[in-house]
Design an enzyme around this catalytic site. Structure first.
Site, short mmCIF file in Angstrom:
data_model
loop_
_atom_site.label_atom_id
_atom_site.label_comp_id
_atom_site.label_asym_id
_atom_site.label_seq_id
_atom_site.Cartn_x
_atom_site.Cartn_y
_atom_site.Cartn_z
N HIS A 1 0.81 -1.21 0.00
CA HIS A 1 0.00 0.00 0.00
C HIS A 1 0.85 1.27 0.00
CE1 HIS A 1 -3.28 -2.77 0.78
NE2 HIS A 1 -3.99 -1.87 0.13
N GLU B 1 -12.05 -10.06 -4.46
CA GLU B 1 -10.59 -10.08 -4.33
C GLU B 1 -10.09 -11.35 -3.66
OE1 GLU B 1 -9.27 -6.69 -2.01
OE2 GLU B 1 -10.99 -6.81 -0.69
N ASP C 1 -5.18 -7.98 -4.39
CA ASP C 1 -5.32 -9.12 -3.48
C ASP C 1 -5.67 -10.39 -4.25
OD1 ASP C 1 -4.69 -8.37 -0.85
OD2 ASP C 1 -6.47 -7.11 -0.79
C1 PEP Z 1 -7.11 -4.80 -4.31
O1 PEP Z 1 -6.88 -5.69 -3.49
O2 PEP Z 1 -6.95 -4.93 -5.54
C2 PEP Z 1 -7.60 -3.49 -3.85
C3 PEP Z 1 -8.04 -2.58 -4.70
O3 PEP Z 1 -7.56 -3.22 -2.53
P1 PEP Z 1 -6.21 -2.96 -1.71
O4 PEP Z 1 -5.09 -2.78 -2.70
O5 PEP Z 1 -6.42 -1.75 -0.89
O6 PEP Z 1 -6.05 -4.20 -0.90
MG MG Z 2 -7.58 -5.54 -1.45
#
Ligand code: PEP
Ligand code: MG
Length: 537
Positions: free
Chosen positions: A188, A427, A451
């Site tokens: 992130h 996801e 994910d």
């Molecule tokens: C993902 O998992 O693709 C998503 C958009 O959520 P995050 O990256 O915040 O886990």
């Molecule tokens: Mg995610």
């Protein structure tokens, strides 16, 4: 002039002085002090301040999450008054003439080991708390925080690593680049750098001595150049002008429809993490917000954001987007998004752990606070609510039930809200496989490819060693996306992608052919995608 290579996270070029950011925990040094009694007094002043902070936090938390969950802060206050704990600190200061920070850190370490080796589960859990209270006292002693207020001029920030909670607190206008030794391309922190439009390099052999030196961070080539020569700087300037030129050309896409030559429409939305990101979304002509990662509101706070604080944030996004759809994802805390005041236990496998909807469904007061804020904000625009990390129909039904209960509470209090669309993130492999059933429960799907790739390929997205294995183009991922789109359309709901793959121009045509209805991406990718889609037959 010296050049270092790294893994590029975002393609952009910037020049500026380096700020070497040393984390708090690295700064506790052993120092010899002259007057132990004076040092003990210094400790006691910090201890008092810590207790008063904890009392304040407890009072707020009681309102937000209920007495039971809030009681952890009372436990922390009590631990700060524990005689054995204090005796150990005082003894170290008196006998070894060490500074209060060192004595506190050392005592916490000893207590941590002692607690974690106990058989009693309750006592084991206290091990983390000891560390936590010690950190609080140490940061008061050092008069430090990680709010980055010490960065006053635009700099290239160099650090061993950066947590998402630290990155989200940065003032974007003061950060020309991010360069770290650690960090995975799908973390992130990386996603935030892309959302903030900041060139970033991970895996660089960084050095403290670079502090204040001029440098060039080149996200195109994955290079950091320290003390650049005049000749190199002029080349960089030419490259930057080309970059500007390209940006200008792309901005001709402003106001144009996102539609293929044969008339297939795709909605291009923006991903945001903070209210202030709306400006970038609007500047890049986003047709809506496809993913507001609401957990960043929690990450940048030092305590649970109240219903009112959340309401104000959601309302501002809804209002600023002027009636365009704003999809707000409910809290997705856990894994790499850790918040101290949640006091989550350390887990062996946090990505497979206690996170997102799992926490919300177990901590109803926490979940309801957010849902109330979201529903109240719905009266000021077009808000949609999205639940993350779903693996079962039961979870969706339970989340919807709680949402309905909150609606009833608001209705009884005559508080205004609008009917909101409810969607889920797809996801997890489980969600893909039961997408036919899930589609009957909600108004839309948004595919979280970050994910989804991690779970389908059994690859920890946080582990930089696996970056070269992490392949979102893998047939399994593309098949899962296709399956999800099919299930959604068979049930008559719309489906988008909000993971990083949504901005991958090499796959845009594939997604369009699958019939994807929406792509939600970091704002700076919108024009390039629009151009790409308008050129598809
Ligand atoms: C993902 O998992 O693709 C998503 C958009 O959520 P995050 O990256 O915040 O886990
Ligand atoms: Mg995610």
């Amino acid at each position: 002039m010296e050049t270092f290579v790294g893994k590029s996270i975002f393609q952009k070029l910037n020049v500026g002085p380096i700020f070497y950011f040393e984390k708090q925990e690295n700064l506790v040094k052993r120092e010899t002090i002259e007057d132990p009694e004076q040092e003990i007094l210094r400790f006691q002043t910090a201890q008092k301040e810590a207790i008063s902070q904890l009392e304040e936090i407890y009072e707020k938390a009681k309102l937000e999450v209920g007495e039971l969950s809030a009681s952890i802060f009372q436990v922390h206050s009590m631990m700060l008054l524990d005689e054995d704990f204090l005796d150990s600190i005082y003894h170290m200061i008196r006998e070894n003439h060490v500074n209060a920070e060192f004595a506190t850190g050392k005592t916490a370490e000893n207590f941590y080991t002692m607690f974690s080796e106990m058989d009693d589960e309750y006592m084991q859990a206290r091990a983390v708390d000891v560390k936590d209270i010690a950190e609080r006292v140490i940061s008061i002693l050092q008069n430090k925080g990680t709010d980055f207020s010490f960065v006053t001029e635009p700099v290239i920030l160099v650090a061993e690593d950066l947590a998402p909670s630290e990155t989200v607190q940065m003032d974007k206008s003061k950060i020309l680049g991010i360069v770290t030794r650690h960090g995975a391309a799908n973390s992130h922190t990386a996603i935030l750098a892309r959302m903030m439009n900041i060139p970033a390099l991970f895996g660089v052999d960084i050095q403290k001595s670079w502090h204040n030196h001029l440098a060039v961070v080149d996200g195109y080539e994955g290079r950091l150049t320290i003390d650049p020569s005049e000749e190199y700087l002029s080349k960089v300037e030419i490259k930057r002008q080309e970059e500007e030129q390209k940006k200008k050309l792309l901005s001709e896409m402003k106001g144009l429809e996102t539609i293929t030559k044969s008339g297939q429409k795709v909605h291009l939305y923006a991903n945001i993490g903070r209210v202030s990101d709306v400006a970038q979304a609007l500047l890049n002509d986003a047709e809506g917000i496809g993913l507001f990662r609401s957990e960043f509101l929690y990450l940048e706070a030092s305590d649970y954001p109240t219903e009112e604080e959340q309401f104000q944030a959601y309302k501002r996004v809804a209002e600023n987007m002027g009636g365009k759809r704003v999809i707000i994802r409910t809290l997705d805390i856990g894994a790499d998004k850790q918040v101290d005041y949640f006091h989550l236990d350390k887990e062996e496998n946090p990505a497979l752990g206690y996170r997102a909807i799992r926490i919300c469904l177990e901590n109803i007061p926490l979940f309801k606070t957010q849902l109330r804020a979201l529903l109240r904000a719905s009266a000021f625009g077009t808000v949609a609510i999205m639940f993350p990390m779903i693996i079962s129909v039961e979870e969706v039904r339970r989340a919807k039930e709680i949402l309905e209960a909150v609606k009833t509470e608001l209705k009884n209090l005559r508080i205004k809200y609008k009917d909101v669309e409810v969607g889920i993130m797809i996801e997890t492999p489980a969600a893909v496989l039961i997408s036919m059933e899930l589609a009957k429960e909600v108004d839309f799907f948004s595919i979280g490819t970050n994910d989804l790739t991690q779970y389908l390929l059994a690859l920890d997205r946080q582990n930089p060693k696996l970056d070269s294995f992490y392949n979102p183009h893998h047939k399994a991922v593309l098949t899962a996306i296709e399956m999800t789109v099919k299930s959604a359309h068979e049930q008559g709901i719309w489906v988008g992608i909000c993971g990083e793959l949504g901005s991958d121009l090499a796959l845009t045509e594939t997604f369009v052919k699958m019939g994807i209805d929406e792509l939600s991406v970091s704002p700076s990718f919108i024009y390039a995608l629009r151009e790409k889609i308008r050129n598809i037959d």
